[in-house]
Design an enzyme around this catalytic site. Sequence first.
Site, PDB file in Angstrom:
ATOM      1  N   HIS A 231     -26.008 -17.140   3.503  1.00 54.51           N
ATOM      2  CA  HIS A 231     -25.465 -17.235   2.145  1.00 54.51           C
ATOM      3  C   HIS A 231     -25.473 -18.677   1.601  1.00 54.51           C
ATOM      4  CE1 HIS A 231     -23.957 -13.120   2.729  1.00 54.51           C
ATOM      5  NE2 HIS A 231     -23.388 -13.530   3.844  1.00 54.51           N
TER       6      HIS A 231
HETATM    7  O1  RIB Z   1     -19.495 -13.841   1.490  1.00 55.57           O
HETATM    8  C1  RIB Z   1     -20.120 -14.930   2.126  1.00 55.57           C
HETATM    9  C2  RIB Z   1     -19.331 -16.181   1.928  1.00 55.57           C
HETATM   10  O2  RIB Z   1     -18.050 -16.047   2.550  1.00 55.57           O
HETATM   11  C3  RIB Z   1     -19.972 -17.409   2.592  1.00 55.57           C
HETATM   12  O3  RIB Z   1     -19.646 -18.559   1.864  1.00 55.57           O
HETATM   13  C4  RIB Z   1     -19.316 -17.450   3.951  1.00 55.57           C
HETATM   14  O4  RIB Z   1     -19.269 -18.764   4.509  1.00 55.57           O
HETATM   15  C5  RIB Z   1     -17.925 -17.003   3.599  1.00 55.57           C
HETATM   16  O5  RIB Z   1     -17.216 -18.141   3.118  1.00 55.57           O
END
Ligand code: RIB
Length: 308
Positions: A231
């Site tokens: 992500h």
């Molecule tokens: O949903 C994914 C996000 O949530 C990313 O930033 C991961 O590190 C968590 O913080």
Amino acid sequence: MTERIIIDCDPGVDDAAAILLAFGSSEVEILGITAVAGNIPLEKTEANARLICELANRTDIPVFQGCGRPLLYPARAGVTVHGMDGLGDIGLPKPASAPAARTAVQFIIDQVHAAPGDVTLAVLGPMTNIAVALSVDPGIAPLIKRIVFMGGAAFCPGNIKERAEFNFYFDPHAAQAVMASGIPMVMFGLDVTHKAIITQERTERLKRLGRIGSTIADMLNAYGAGDPCLHDPCVIAYLIEPEIFSGVEGFVEVDCVSSLAIGQSVVSLTERELAGRAPNCLVMTEVDHDRLFSLLEERYQRVELEAS
Ligand code: RIB
Ligand code: CA
């Protein structure tokens, strides 16, 4: 032109992957790293941010402690795919450096005033620090160049809840306050980050880079067992090579009232949905994931060389 950024994060394995990508990229100048409660409690996210700087021999980057809980809700202890230590439980040491004295919120405010219109906030976790900074000093909103963030799920299901992505779910009120700030936004929601899949082949390539590559590969292998999506690095990759991504302009708001969909990102695209409102966010939906992983490999190689 070099992008001057503050990385606001909750490391977190994918946050670590994003920070290391920024370390290996001269297209971005990191003014500082601000930590927030999210994946794991604040004490660990802040310490992990300092440790990541030490691993890469970048203790020149200041790290600041931010908010330890969301604006309204208590911090939701969830099952974390990041491990108990937040970095995949691969046996990393504690950081040797000490925390900074200034708070993350004050650092953000100070940096934005010092360089009006020139600072981009790269937000990789719940938006609590940003929302509090905007409340402490509302005058910084027009001075922030833009916010590029990982959060939300515009046209796809959530990950922590059926309709909500983790960062927005953890602090929906902060997310809504930031979305309503008028600051130019670029959103990396699950729509695009779910297309950045960590594979064994890709982590094996990282392992061959050396100490840094091997460390991040071990973290990603541990994390990937629970969440195979990379992500947060999408945010930093966009600042380096925006053409890797594409998206649509829309109006994004966050559901802060529905008991069934708290934290849901509601995105209006059509004229009817917009109902006279101008779009407030570029919502990313597509990624050239092969190019993204090549960029990671290329830039981690630079971190490897500079850290040795
Ligand atoms: O949903 C994914 C996000 O949530 C990313 O930033 C991961 O590190 C968590 O913080
Ligand atoms: Ca994160």
